[in-house]
Design an enzyme around this catalytic site. Sequence first.
Site, mmCIF file in Angstrom:
data_model
loop_
_atom_site.group_PDB
_atom_site.id
_atom_site.type_symbol
_atom_site.label_atom_id
_atom_site.label_comp_id
_atom_site.label_asym_id
_atom_site.label_seq_id
_atom_site.Cartn_x
_atom_site.Cartn_y
_atom_site.Cartn_z
ATOM 1 N N ASP A 190 41.430 38.762 30.553
ATOM 2 C CA ASP A 190 41.603 40.210 30.704
ATOM 3 C C ASP A 190 43.068 40.639 30.787
ATOM 4 O OD1 ASP A 190 42.125 39.045 33.121
ATOM 5 O OD2 ASP A 190 40.711 40.221 34.291
ATOM 6 N N HIS A 191 43.964 39.702 31.079
ATOM 7 C CA HIS A 191 45.377 40.077 31.236
ATOM 8 C C HIS A 191 46.103 40.067 29.892
ATOM 9 C CE1 HIS A 191 44.594 39.596 35.485
ATOM 10 N NE2 HIS A 191 45.843 39.859 35.794
ATOM 11 N N ASP B 69 43.665 35.135 41.400
ATOM 12 C CA ASP B 69 44.161 36.497 41.250
ATOM 13 C C ASP B 69 44.076 37.150 42.620
ATOM 14 O OD1 ASP B 69 44.699 38.630 38.859
ATOM 15 O OD2 ASP B 69 43.905 39.531 40.696
ATOM 16 N N SER C 264 51.157 39.571 43.861
ATOM 17 C CA SER C 264 50.301 38.744 43.008
ATOM 18 C C SER C 264 50.116 37.323 43.515
ATOM 19 C CB SER C 264 50.944 38.727 41.626
ATOM 20 O OG SER C 264 50.677 37.552 40.944
ATOM 21 N N ARG D 135 50.276 34.910 41.344
ATOM 22 C CA ARG D 135 50.818 34.080 40.262
ATOM 23 C C ARG D 135 51.635 32.909 40.822
ATOM 24 N NH1 ARG D 135 54.292 39.214 38.272
ATOM 25 N NH2 ARG D 135 52.159 39.979 38.429
HETATM 26 C C1 MIC Z 1 48.625 41.413 39.332
HETATM 27 O O1 MIC Z 1 47.918 42.380 39.553
HETATM 28 O O2 MIC Z 1 49.810 41.343 39.688
HETATM 29 C C2 MIC Z 1 48.030 40.238 38.575
HETATM 30 C C3 MIC Z 1 48.683 40.192 37.278
HETATM 31 O O3 MIC Z 1 46.657 40.423 38.402
HETATM 32 C C4 MIC Z 1 48.288 38.991 39.419
HETATM 33 C C5 MIC Z 1 47.944 37.735 38.750
HETATM 34 C C6 MIC Z 1 48.944 37.282 37.743
HETATM 35 O O4 MIC Z 1 50.133 37.494 37.912
HETATM 36 O O5 MIC Z 1 48.500 36.653 36.789
HETATM 37 C C7 MIC Z 1 47.590 38.991 40.784
HETATM 38 O O6 MIC Z 1 47.365 40.029 41.335
HETATM 39 O O7 MIC Z 1 47.340 37.919 41.352
HETATM 40 FE FE1 SF4 Z 2 44.445 43.201 36.292
HETATM 41 FE FE2 SF4 Z 2 45.887 42.587 38.477
HETATM 42 FE FE3 SF4 Z 2 45.876 45.069 37.459
HETATM 43 FE FE4 SF4 Z 2 43.733 44.149 38.634
HETATM 44 S S1 SF4 Z 2 45.703 44.496 39.605
HETATM 45 S S2 SF4 Z 2 43.789 45.270 36.699
HETATM 46 S S3 SF4 Z 2 43.729 41.994 38.050
HETATM 47 S S4 SF4 Z 2 46.674 43.228 36.467
#
Ligand code: MIC
Ligand code: SF4
Length: 647
Positions: free
Chosen positions: A66-67, A121, A540, A542
């Site tokens: 989804d990303h 996530d 995040s 990550r």
């Molecule tokens: C976000 O909302 O910052 C993300 C992108 O969903 C991250 C995960 C990521 O960096 O891949 C999260 O919230 O963990």
């Molecule tokens: Fe996607 Fe993270 Fe945004 Fe949620 S907060 S929509 S998981 S990028």
Amino acid sequence: MAQNLTHKILAAHLVDGSSLGTPGSEIALRIDQTLTQDATGTMAYLQFEALGLDRVQTELSVSYVDHNTLQMGFRNPDDHQFLRTVAKRYGIVYSPPGTGICHQLHLENFAKPGKTLIGSDSHTPTAGGLGMIAMGAGGLSVALAMAGESYRIAMPKVVQVQLTGRLQGWATAKDIILHLLGMLTVKGGVGRIFEYTGPGVETLTVPERATITNMGAELGATTSLFPADRQAEAFLMSMGRAEDYVEWVADEGATYDETIEIDLSTLEPLAAQPHMPDRVVPVRELAGLKVSQSAIGSCTNSSYADLKSVALMLAGKQLSETTDLLVSPGSKQVMKMLARENLMEPLLDAGARILEASCGPCIGMGGSPISKGVSVRTFNRNFEGRSGTQDAQVYLTSPLVAAQVALDGQFSDPAGWGAPPQFPELPGAAPSIRHLFVFPPEDGSDVEVIRGPNIVPLENFQNLPGTIETRIQLKTGDDITTDHILPAGAQITALRSNIPAISEYIFSRVDADFVNRIKNADDGPCRGVILGGDNYGQGSSREHAALGPRHLGVCAVITKSLARIHRANLVNFGILPLILKNPADYDRLEQGSQLTIPAASIQPGGSVTIDAHGVGPVEVINDLTATELAIIQAGGLLNYVRAKREH
Ligand code: MIC
Ligand code: SF4
């Protein structure tokens, strides 16, 4: 003894020898379900493969895409192919790009009351809206849970959020969590689980609850949850999953570590101002502020009910000519429900742009606002630069507010908006999209895992040296987010399976010279330390924000305090998280200060003295368990577990 719901679910998942004990003590949990999304999933599955198992050991593991759904070159499609084949090989359900956003899809299709879930996530707690303990974790922690290892956390305090009354007027579930954020700040939830109770709970549907548990992540909370009650049953029935319903509620008279009360009838529409989700003010105070873009969706507010209420508001109207409206539905199921009720048409006719069911603008994958533009988003994060436009001003609101400002081209006082749309009921039986998931075969042993050039093999890390001789390569302020450490955006996020390449962007928006500096340091295996303020690494999950620095040679992070998931990621990759015993020492230390850290003398929970050359002795403490310290000494969790499994 009467138990709260959190303790009940945790108790049912405690692994041998572990007890709920007191807040702060370590607990080990059996994990029933895992989820990954593509941007963190590729690493998680490479790490799972490195453990040498034939199949995942969980009840259910799902890999969502989804990303990185944009396909502007080979990288993202190659990642998708890897994820699809690795899922089939090891017994994981695969959700192809375009099917929807992981948290929305998981809630609709797989979340189950009373179960445990960890996901790579940070918004995994969304599933807590359905009465489960759902936590965000780094990819490696998820890989280990898939391998059947228990998940270890510090026992959080359980906060009771007692809801009374009923939402009135234009106030929505989003305003409940924004209210809490304004009150508690982005650090207020650290070391805590928020359990919602009281008569107000019954008035909230599962998608409304999920908006609240989703954004509990912004409080820094370990997770948030609601009981599995009649609302949960109604939701599961609507999703065609009545058999998954089990009642899970707190015992009568259960006790909590802390209590917060909120009378829902007193809430009004709120907005988080740039650039933190806790900078909350009433929408009425923003009246007159021009809005150039409105974006509705993300894992926070993309449910059927969210989008239906927007469609009802826009019916027969047109957007202001100076405001763009982007709509990202949470799933194909949501799209099908809207289409079935002829609710796509009012959105299209009003001038909205309907995007794919994916994260999209939330993580800077398209939809960037104009320079200095004001963008009103129903998302959960408004960190500086995250939208892709460095000087954009992002406000976080409910879908109703985002729709109204898109019509008016500016903020105004909700008192003048007339009657709000009726909150949509869930359809009795929603159209299913189950056939779109790829379910794995019983035996995947002859499935070939396909790795395109974007999939770079894992690196082996060395043990922690006994004495660290290095310097502070970067000094940061408070509330540094993982977006500061490793920015998002299409170009960078496409490199998530290539650590050497993505490491070039570490701290690139904070200090463009950081990577150069650390690469040119001649300090041996440890090339640098980061000095941080309070709540370092919030946001995040990550793990690249730990893995990238580790690749570059960062071996310790010294801060006033750390966010939970990032702290765990540092441990997982063998970086020492040290805490200044005396926060005032932060001011004495400077970028460039040379340090001698007696790493071999560090004891779990103990303190050691660092020699800061030219500054003097600086005492640091740690909150590491004996296992965590052993993991760091071994050069990270993968080394540690592999050694343990060989014996
Ligand atoms: C976000 O909302 O910052 C993300 C992108 O969903 C991250 C995960 C990521 O960096 O891949 C999260 O919230 O963990
Ligand atoms: Fe996607 Fe993270 Fe945004 Fe949620 S907060 S929509 S998981 S990028």
